[in-house]
Design an enzyme around this catalytic site. Sequence first.
Site, PDB file in Angstrom:
ATOM      1  N   HIS A  23      -2.873  -6.232 -18.346  1.00 16.37           N
ATOM      2  CA  HIS A  23      -2.787  -4.839 -18.698  1.00 16.37           C
ATOM      3  C   HIS A  23      -1.924  -4.365 -20.001  1.00 16.37           C
ATOM      4  O   HIS A  23      -2.018  -3.560 -20.623  1.00 16.37           O
ATOM      5  CB  HIS A  23      -2.749  -3.850 -17.508  1.00 16.37           C
ATOM      6  CG  HIS A  23      -1.581  -3.812 -17.087  1.00 16.37           C
ATOM      7  ND1 HIS A  23      -0.982  -4.528 -15.975  1.00 16.37           N
ATOM      8  CD2 HIS A  23      -0.318  -2.910 -17.492  1.00 16.37           C
ATOM      9  CE1 HIS A  23       0.382  -4.329 -15.550  1.00 16.37           C
ATOM     10  NE2 HIS A  23       0.634  -3.281 -16.299  1.00 16.37           N
ATOM     11  N   ASP A  56      -3.741 -10.815 -13.076  1.00 23.07           N
ATOM     12  CA  ASP A  56      -3.304  -9.782 -14.333  1.00 23.07           C
ATOM     13  C   ASP A  56      -2.449 -10.424 -15.400  1.00 23.07           C
ATOM     14  O   ASP A  56      -1.208 -10.307 -15.668  1.00 23.07           O
ATOM     15  CB  ASP A  56      -2.550  -8.694 -13.770  1.00 23.07           C
ATOM     16  CG  ASP A  56      -2.465  -7.441 -14.771  1.00 23.07           C
ATOM     17  OD1 ASP A  56      -2.448  -7.632 -15.927  1.00 23.07           O
ATOM     18  OD2 ASP A  56      -2.067  -6.373 -14.244  1.00 23.07           O
ATOM     19  N   SER A 111       6.300  -4.690 -16.176  1.00 17.28           N
ATOM     20  CA  SER A 111       4.982  -5.469 -16.067  1.00 17.28           C
ATOM     21  C   SER A 111       5.201  -6.770 -17.223  1.00 17.28           C
ATOM     22  O   SER A 111       5.753  -6.589 -18.143  1.00 17.28           O
ATOM     23  CB  SER A 111       4.077  -4.563 -16.650  1.00 17.28           C
ATOM     24  OG  SER A 111       3.292  -3.885 -15.450  1.00 17.28           O
TER      25      SER A 111
HETATM   26  N1  ARG Z   1       0.127   0.069 -11.862  1.00 21.47           N
HETATM   27  C1  ARG Z   1       0.479  -0.963 -12.904  1.00 21.47           C
HETATM   28  C2  ARG Z   1       1.445  -0.394 -13.555  1.00 21.47           C
HETATM   29  O1  ARG Z   1       1.865   0.753 -13.413  1.00 21.47           O
HETATM   30  C3  ARG Z   1      -0.918  -1.218 -13.459  1.00 21.47           C
HETATM   31  C4  ARG Z   1      -1.630  -0.323 -14.370  1.00 21.47           C
HETATM   32  C5  ARG Z   1      -2.836  -0.801 -14.935  1.00 21.47           C
HETATM   33  N2  ARG Z   1      -3.681  -1.141 -14.115  1.00 21.47           N
HETATM   34  C6  ARG Z   1      -4.806  -0.082 -13.801  1.00 21.47           C
HETATM   35  N3  ARG Z   1      -5.698  -0.125 -12.901  1.00 21.47           N
HETATM   36  N4  ARG Z   1      -4.704   1.292 -14.410  1.00 21.47           N
HETATM   37  O2  ARG Z   1       1.395   0.104 -14.816  1.00 21.47           O
HETATM   38  N1  GLU Z   2       2.395  -1.832 -13.692  1.00 22.34           N
HETATM   39  C1  GLU Z   2       3.621  -1.529 -14.025  1.00 22.34           C
HETATM   40  C2  GLU Z   2       3.923  -1.632 -15.515  1.00 22.34           C
HETATM   41  O1  GLU Z   2       3.049  -1.380 -16.335  1.00 22.34           O
HETATM   42  C3  GLU Z   2       4.645  -2.159 -13.336  1.00 22.34           C
HETATM   43  C4  GLU Z   2       4.499  -1.623 -12.029  1.00 22.34           C
HETATM   44  C5  GLU Z   2       5.732  -0.931 -11.495  1.00 22.34           C
HETATM   45  O2  GLU Z   2       5.862   0.236 -12.033  1.00 22.34           O
HETATM   46  O3  GLU Z   2       6.458  -1.523 -10.980  1.00 22.34           O
HETATM   47  O4  GLU Z   2       5.160  -1.772 -15.952  1.00 22.34           O
END
Ligand code: ARG
Ligand code: GLU
Length: 706
Positions: A82, A212, A641
């Site tokens: 991502h 990921d 991330s």
């Molecule tokens: N929750 C993770 C972060 O904050 C992954 C986000 C990307 N994935 C998604 N399905 N939107 O960034």
């Molecule tokens: N998915 C998050 C990011 O893009 C990391 C997850 C979190 O917030 O801990 O940095």
Amino acid sequence: MNFKFSTLLIFVGSFLFAQTGGGMWIPTELNEKEMKKMGMNISAKDIFNSQKASIKDAIAHFGGGCTSEVISPQGLLLTNHHCGYSQIQSHSTLQNNYLQDGFWAKSMRDELANPGLTATFIIDIQEVTSEVLTGENTTDNVIKENIKTIVNKTKKENWQEAFVKPFYKGNKYYLFITETYRDVRLVGAPPSSIGKFGSDTDNWVWPRHTGDFSLFRIYADKNNRPAEYSPENIPYKPKHFLPINIKGLEKNDFTFVFGFPGLTDEYLPASAIEQTVKTLNPAKVEVRDEALKIMDAYMKQDQNIKIKYASKYASIANYWKNMIGVNQGIKKSGAIQIKRDYEQRLLNKIREKCKTEKSERCVQYPSMIEDLNQLYQKIEHYNLAKAYFDEAIYRNSETFRIALTLSDLSKNEGQVSDEFRNRVSDYLKSLYKDYEPQVDKDVSLAVWNLYKKNVPAEFQPDNINITAEDLDTSIITGGRKINQISLIENPKLFLSQGNLKEILNADPLIQKIKAIESAYSAKASPKRISLQNKIDDLLKKYMKAQMDFMQDEKKFFPDANSTLRVTYGKVNGYAPRDAVYYDNTTYLKGVMEKYVPGDYEFDVPEKLRSLYAKKDYGVYAKNGKMPVNFIATNHTTGGNSGSPALDADGNLVGLNFDRVWEGTMSDLYYDPEISRNIMVDARYILFIIDKYANADRLIKEMKLVK
Ligand code: ARG
Ligand code: GLU
């Protein structure tokens, strides 16, 4: 409960807290003793040493938003799928759909350049508080001047940068020297059905089964220094790269995460958290609920709309889901009452001390929390207006966002440069790329109704209502063409109309949005900003007071601010609710359990299914099973991330990519019971590279340790 007993409890509680209380530590100030006690075999100097190669030399800020790490002597860089998503997307076409099918460069020559993408290493970190805060109450201007002086006199190479950032709400300052590489090429990515497996349904959720990750490579000039893209550039030779542990970790093993967490607010008073949870988050969630519901209905009906809206939907859903999780976690953990009790203990200590001490702090501290509470009360409806303005007028309706941009242009028409006009036109082109007037019309009307209903009347213009007709007839939605030129089809030509200002002024929708924005800007913004400034001044004092008086209860780490940090903890499961316990590791078996043929979130590629059927896991399996994801008590946030999770010896064991839903409130309040970070197991990454993609040229570059 008698007094002695409760003090004892607090003491025991704080002892536990010190062990597992989270924290995002500055890498030059690590608590080596505690880390070793928890199982670390290396020293703090192995993690960060400005004089010789150390682990930090393998960690790079990726594109300014994510983290990445070097995993080979030839500059191979690992980050999340991502995090590399937009680069993978930008190289994709219908014929070569790398998002869908994955991408694996056959040789270095096939690695793909990404203009604008950067990888930044930290060369050194120094505390400069005493040079920045030169007087008792140093003014903002003096601070700015002092920082400028420090940066100017910093010794660095001419390809390096220096900057200073505030920590602990402005009570401390640190200088950073960095090196930014600007030729970062795409090397490999699994298909989305692996890299984004589970998509929005599984986002923020444990148990998780997502691969990921993606691979890039840093290129440098012939002296190994940063350079713009050039075919002559050569693979970067790092001072350090991370060996990869293929034995994996067990429950209770020590692990640390090294990366660039973006933003946390761990030291707010209870009243601020209460406002976020009771008023602001529900408002934002309410607007996003409406928008998502409408988009979802259209996406289900129409494959074309589904593709166009997939990324927008995901980005709105990401923090929508996060906020719902935060609210539940704050409630479940009792964070508001815990903070109130903490404030009371702090006040008691201050009062006790100030019975005999006569000082400036004894004048300021006793009233500080009450003053903050009152200011939060005063700012509440301004904050609420901002929440609705941000979400309804700016974030969720593309039509309104375009109207805001155009009304800005119409205000300044005559003075705007061609360059600015071009920028606006590029921006509009990017918005219109995936724009469906009908979908956005429904979203716009729905979020407008929420704005109208919920924003205090004093911040709204009189007698303004946005109607379906306004949307249908606006130039923004394509309802009107001027001289046969449509804004949607050709923003550039449209914006170069001689009588643009008149055209924009004659559009009822743009005029209404302009009036809404003006009312909000004139009546809510200035007051909100001045209240927020007062709050910030007090928060700085509140932070200082906590550090003055509460050191015996807890150790203080600075809130995340996109600078390099270390967080450490142990691999562990958790109990999300009564009678339920989640284990710490998931396996490929779980991927197959979630498999829904043809589904846009839970499809599994044929090859992966066949590797699973044959149990063809190479050297990466554990007891005949293929580990996929695991969780630990590391305190992470957005920006982490792509951060490496390291073992007790500093080898890579995992790749951080998310947190568990129940624990997302850790940005405001970390609870060791339910806050967990989610990582891809390094063995799953290697298995995909090796067995799924047959990219053994990449495996050969790496150093695997058993
Ligand atoms: N929750 C993770 C972060 O904050 C992954 C986000 C990307 N994935 C998604 N399905 N939107 O960034
Ligand atoms: N998915 C998050 C990011 O893009 C990391 C997850 C979190 O917030 O801990 O940095």
